[in-house]
Design a protein around this motif. Sequence first.
Motif, mmCIF file in Angstrom:
data_model
loop_
_atom_site.group_PDB
_atom_site.id
_atom_site.type_symbol
_atom_site.label_atom_id
_atom_site.label_comp_id
_atom_site.label_asym_id
_atom_site.label_seq_id
_atom_site.Cartn_x
_atom_site.Cartn_y
_atom_site.Cartn_z
ATOM 1 N N ASP A 50 0.861 -1.402 0.026
ATOM 2 C CA ASP A 50 0.172 -0.074 0.242
ATOM 3 C C ASP A 50 0.697 1.327 0.078
ATOM 4 O OD1 ASP A 50 -2.311 -1.340 -0.019
ATOM 5 O OD2 ASP A 50 -2.675 -1.413 2.264
ATOM 6 N N ALA A 51 1.883 1.197 0.918
ATOM 7 C CA ALA A 51 2.788 2.386 1.054
ATOM 8 C C ALA A 51 3.571 2.533 -0.313
ATOM 9 C CB ALA A 51 3.631 2.383 2.072
ATOM 10 N N PHE A 52 3.747 1.690 -1.018
ATOM 11 C CA PHE A 52 4.700 1.330 -2.251
ATOM 12 C C PHE A 52 3.859 2.097 -3.357
ATOM 13 C CE2 PHE A 52 6.370 -0.439 -6.122
ATOM 14 C CZ PHE A 52 7.582 -0.118 -5.983
ATOM 15 N N LEU A 53 2.522 2.314 -3.349
ATOM 16 C CA LEU A 53 1.813 2.687 -4.227
ATOM 17 C C LEU A 53 1.302 4.272 -3.793
ATOM 18 C CD1 LEU A 53 -0.469 -0.114 -5.194
ATOM 19 C CD2 LEU A 53 1.431 0.770 -6.497
ATOM 20 N N GLU A 54 1.906 4.850 -2.828
ATOM 21 C CA GLU A 54 1.600 6.228 -2.246
ATOM 22 C C GLU A 54 2.953 7.152 -2.391
ATOM 23 O OE1 GLU A 54 -0.098 6.114 1.438
ATOM 24 O OE2 GLU A 54 -1.799 4.909 0.963
ATOM 25 N N ALA A 55 2.725 8.441 -2.999
ATOM 26 C CA ALA A 55 3.701 9.041 -2.967
ATOM 27 C C ALA A 55 3.614 10.224 -1.867
ATOM 28 C CB ALA A 55 3.861 10.046 -4.365
ATOM 29 N N LEU A 56 4.331 11.156 -1.483
ATOM 30 C CA LEU A 56 4.265 11.995 -0.540
ATOM 31 C C LEU A 56 3.229 13.212 -0.578
ATOM 32 C CD1 LEU A 56 5.233 12.884 2.273
ATOM 33 C CD2 LEU A 56 6.918 14.302 1.029
ATOM 34 N N CYS A 57 2.988 13.458 -1.663
ATOM 35 C CA CYS A 57 2.379 14.644 -1.947
ATOM 36 C C CYS A 57 1.149 15.147 -1.153
ATOM 37 C CB CYS A 57 2.143 14.907 -3.617
ATOM 38 S SG CYS A 57 3.579 14.710 -4.586
ATOM 39 N N THR A 58 1.389 15.191 -0.122
ATOM 40 C CA THR A 58 0.235 15.483 0.740
ATOM 41 C C THR A 58 0.892 16.177 2.133
ATOM 42 O OG1 THR A 58 -1.402 14.563 2.635
ATOM 43 C CG2 THR A 58 0.721 13.225 1.905
ATOM 44 N N PRO A 59 0.253 17.322 2.570
ATOM 45 C CA PRO A 59 0.709 18.069 3.838
ATOM 46 C C PRO A 59 0.749 17.162 5.181
ATOM 47 C CG PRO A 59 -1.256 19.001 3.217
ATOM 48 C CD PRO A 59 -0.858 18.026 2.544
ATOM 49 N N ALA A 60 0.433 16.088 5.300
ATOM 50 C CA ALA A 60 0.062 15.258 6.431
ATOM 51 C C ALA A 60 1.433 15.390 7.406
ATOM 52 C CB ALA A 60 -0.099 14.007 6.369
ATOM 53 N N TRP A 82 6.756 17.246 -4.621
ATOM 54 C CA TRP A 82 5.884 17.765 -5.685
ATOM 55 C C TRP A 82 6.788 18.289 -6.926
ATOM 56 C CZ3 TRP A 82 1.145 18.274 -7.138
ATOM 57 C CH2 TRP A 82 0.269 17.987 -6.530
ATOM 58 N N ILE A 83 7.916 18.749 -6.581
ATOM 59 C CA ILE A 83 8.976 18.810 -7.820
ATOM 60 C C ILE A 83 9.054 17.653 -8.488
ATOM 61 C CG2 ILE A 83 11.317 19.845 -8.344
ATOM 62 C CD1 ILE A 83 11.043 21.976 -6.371
ATOM 63 N N ALA A 84 9.527 16.693 -7.830
ATOM 64 C CA ALA A 84 9.767 15.246 -8.329
ATOM 65 C C ALA A 84 8.497 14.755 -9.053
ATOM 66 C CB ALA A 84 10.382 14.374 -7.153
ATOM 67 N N VAL A 132 5.263 26.055 -9.904
ATOM 68 C CA VAL A 132 3.932 25.453 -10.155
ATOM 69 C C VAL A 132 3.800 24.476 -8.808
ATOM 70 C CG1 VAL A 132 2.159 24.037 -10.885
ATOM 71 C CG2 VAL A 132 3.181 25.823 -12.122
ATOM 72 N N SER A 133 4.912 23.599 -8.627
ATOM 73 C CA SER A 133 5.038 22.659 -7.571
ATOM 74 C C SER A 133 5.144 23.257 -6.477
ATOM 75 C CB SER A 133 6.327 21.909 -7.840
ATOM 76 O OG SER A 133 6.233 21.242 -8.953
ATOM 77 N N VAL A 134 5.921 24.569 -6.243
ATOM 78 C CA VAL A 134 6.055 25.112 -4.982
ATOM 79 C C VAL A 134 4.784 25.760 -4.453
ATOM 80 C CG1 VAL A 134 7.183 27.201 -3.824
ATOM 81 C CG2 VAL A 134 8.361 25.548 -5.244
ATOM 82 N N VAL A 135 4.176 26.429 -5.296
ATOM 83 C CA VAL A 135 2.818 27.015 -4.998
ATOM 84 C C VAL A 135 1.829 25.995 -4.621
ATOM 85 C CG1 VAL A 135 0.815 28.303 -6.124
ATOM 86 C CG2 VAL A 135 3.341 29.076 -6.869
ATOM 87 N N VAL A 136 1.692 24.928 -5.445
ATOM 88 C CA VAL A 136 0.502 23.873 -5.109
ATOM 89 C C VAL A 136 1.062 23.289 -3.596
ATOM 90 C CG1 VAL A 136 -0.205 21.562 -5.605
ATOM 91 C CG2 VAL A 136 0.211 23.291 -7.598
ATOM 92 N N ALA A 137 2.209 22.973 -3.430
ATOM 93 C CA ALA A 137 2.551 22.378 -2.033
ATOM 94 C C ALA A 137 2.206 23.241 -0.988
ATOM 95 C CB ALA A 137 4.014 22.150 -2.154
#
Length: 284
Positions: A50-60, A82-84, A132-137
């Motif tokens: 499950d973790a293998f299929l998730e990326a970080l892009c979340t502010p948790a 987000w940049i990655a 864009v990545s910086v702004v979205v994050a």
Amino acid sequence: MSRSAEPLAAASPRVFARPVPVALVSIAALTLMGWSILFWEAIRRGGGADAFLEALCTPAAVLAAPSLAGALSALALSIGMWIAMSVAMMLPTASALVVGYADRAETARAAGERAVSPLVLGAGYLSVWIAVSVVVALVQTGVSVAFATVDMPERIVGVLGGAALGAAGLYQFTAFKLSCLVAVGSPFAGREEGWLSRPRAVYALGLRQGAACVGCCWAMMAVLALLGAMNLVWMAVFSAIMAAEKLVATERAATIVGTGLIAAGVALSVMAVGPEAITDYLAR
């Protein structure tokens, strides 16, 4: 060194000095690096498949940080992911642009003319997506902090996700979307003579194409952002869809993608509510 190896060693630098090989190798290397970072972060989090299929892009991670320094560190990591993600997803969609430019640069150099490296074009394109990545994050983190105490039912989350997909589908039919797609499909139209030899002109082209790409893809990227934790499988699916659409770059392609997104949004909303609940409501 053997005689047979000498010509190979001598030829290798010349091959990689040519624009087309440089473009292809750079795109492949940066894309692989972007996906590798996302996979590494998913594995680092633990939790198996499950973790293998998730990326970080979340502010948790930001919300859980115990101090300001920890929060800033977590936010920086989120921006990095987000940049990655942008490099992994969006650079392959610009392959036709970068390789097309490299082919023109190689032809110019063969004719004895000067031509800027395709890396300059790629730098301009990625500069837009990095911004864009910086702004979205930052925005995603702010929204998450604002709604940190809101416990939304899973059914509502599913309906909102379906609505986001549907809205992204509707955007496909707007005039602005189609104008951006036209710009992406004809990046070298109207170029003045000698522009291949001017770094500023090549970098500016990368910026303009990056901006047009954002205009084409922001709605689908927003869907991924709004749904929170990213799924690498869906990231790959969306990346393939955006690459195919930009390669064809026609109104018909935008229509097909838009129709598919609307259908997927309806299906997700129906599954979230439950077909039985909808049937019962209609039967009243």
